[in-house]
Design a protein around this motif. Structure first.
Motif, PDB file in Angstrom:
ATOM      1  N   PRO A  82       0.817  -1.215   0.000  1.00 57.78           N
ATOM      2  CA  PRO A  82       0.000   0.000   0.000  1.00 57.78           C
ATOM      3  C   PRO A  82       0.849   1.264   0.000  1.00 57.78           C
ATOM      4  N   HIS A  83       2.181   1.114   0.016  1.00 53.89           N
ATOM      5  CA  HIS A  83       3.074   2.262   0.080  1.00 53.89           C
ATOM      6  C   HIS A  83       3.455   2.744  -1.319  1.00 53.89           C
ATOM      7  N   ASP A  84       3.663   4.048  -1.464  1.00 49.80           N
ATOM      8  CA  ASP A  84       4.114   4.646  -2.719  1.00 49.80           C
ATOM      9  C   ASP A  84       3.233   4.221  -3.887  1.00 49.80           C
ATOM     10  N   ARG A  85       1.951   4.383  -3.724  1.00 50.80           N
ATOM     11  CA  ARG A  85       1.004   4.008  -4.766  1.00 50.80           C
ATOM     12  C   ARG A  85       0.811   5.142  -5.764  1.00 50.80           C
ATOM     13  N   LEU A  86       0.349   4.786  -6.967  1.00 50.57           N
ATOM     14  CA  LEU A  86       0.026   5.771  -7.994  1.00 50.57           C
ATOM     15  C   LEU A  86      -1.485   5.954  -8.055  1.00 50.57           C
ATOM     16  N   PHE A  87      -1.960   7.158  -7.734  1.00 46.28           N
ATOM     17  CA  PHE A  87      -3.381   7.492  -7.861  1.00 46.28           C
ATOM     18  C   PHE A  87      -3.613   8.095  -9.240  1.00 46.28           C
ATOM     19  N   VAL A  88      -4.597   7.548  -9.945  1.00 48.37           N
ATOM     20  CA  VAL A  88      -4.868   7.967 -11.321  1.00 48.37           C
ATOM     21  C   VAL A  88      -6.248   8.611 -11.398  1.00 48.37           C
ATOM     22  N   TYR A  89      -6.283   9.850 -11.872  1.00 46.70           N
ATOM     23  CA  TYR A  89      -7.554  10.512 -12.145  1.00 46.70           C
ATOM     24  C   TYR A  89      -7.923  10.215 -13.594  1.00 46.70           C
ATOM     25  N   ALA A  90      -8.891   9.321 -13.799  1.00 54.60           N
ATOM     26  CA  ALA A  90      -9.363   8.960 -15.142  1.00 54.60           C
ATOM     27  C   ALA A  90     -10.591   9.803 -15.453  1.00 54.60           C
ATOM     28  N   ILE A  91     -10.484  10.652 -16.465  1.00 56.91           N
ATOM     29  CA  ILE A  91     -11.530  11.646 -16.742  1.00 56.91           C
ATOM     30  C   ILE A  91     -12.064  11.480 -18.163  1.00 56.91           C
TER      31      ILE A  91
END
Length: 235
Positions: free
Chosen positions: A182-191
């Motif tokens: 769960p560390h250093d994850r990539l959050f992606v805003y898909a629009i």
């Protein structure tokens, strides 16, 4: 207003006010116009309406904001998310993407956490650990909900052991041999949006400013942020 035949939705004649359970006025009265926010381009200039007044955005400021948004990581080509169908509901799109990609659908699967009632970790979790949040670019309020979903989740992943354990638990159910950190994850805003060009060009100025605030919040938790544009299928 649709429930009151004959009442015309006039911006300058209809007022909005708060009342208590006895119907007594407990807030000031505001014109409906005061709640209207919009953004208009005219030539090379950008104007916006807020609290009933028009303002002109400084070109230097607009350019700086757009340049910063443009510099954000873009994973559109990496994720290759399918196009959203015309009038397709976001929950149906999320389910379709998760099934097509064999990813984990977490949309509407909430986890009670501390001071928050129920929190969505993300809408879709990929087998590489990207946490994808999906929201149409309809208006600034819609975008605000999207940005907050990821920043709240990022903060909880950093600060709450139960939340981190929850992510690991649901990931292991899907990929028993590939446990995700769960560390250093990539959050992606898909629009999803139907306009041509990059999100940095088409996103509302208010939304771009809001986005950058949430990006800073997410990065401060030790996680990363990226944008992903989703195309629309023709109607």
């Amino acid at each position: 207003l649709d429930d009151y035949p004959g009442v015309k939705p006039s911006l300058d004649q209809i007022h909005v006010a708060g009342v208590n359970s006895d119907g007594q006025l407990v807030t000031e009265r505001y014109l409906l116009r005061d709640y209207l926010v919009c953004e208009v381009s005219k030539g090379d200039d950008l104007y916006y309406l807020s609290y009933g007044s028009w303002h002109k955005a400084a070109r230097r400021f607009v350019d700086r904001v757009r340049a910063e948004v443009r510099s954000l990581q873009d994973v559109t080509d990496d994720l290759k998310l399918p196009a959203m169908k015309f009038r397709e509901h976001e929950k149906d799109y999320n389910a379709r993407v998760a099934e097509d990609k064999d990813w984990l659908l977490l949309d509407r699967k909430t986890f009670p956490m501390g001071g928050y009632d129920k929190v969505e970790v993300c809408d879709i979790l990929t087998d590489d650990g990207e946490l994808i949040a999906v929201k149409r670019m309809k208006d600034s309020a819609n975008m605000s909900h999207l940005f907050a979903q990821a920043s709240v989740s990022a903060g909880l992943l950093t600060g709450e052991q139960d939340y981190r354990d929850h992510l690991v638990k649901v990931a292991k159910k899907k990929w028993p041999r590939n446990p995700l950190s769960p560390h250093d994850r990539l959050f992606v805003y898909a629009i999803p949006q139907g306009k041509k060009g990059g999100l940095w060009r088409e996103m509302f100025l208010f939304s771009q400013i809001n986005l950058l605030e949430h990006v800073r919040t997410i990065r401060a938790t030790g996680h990363r942020v990226a944008l992903c544009k989703v195309e629309y299928l023709e109607a």
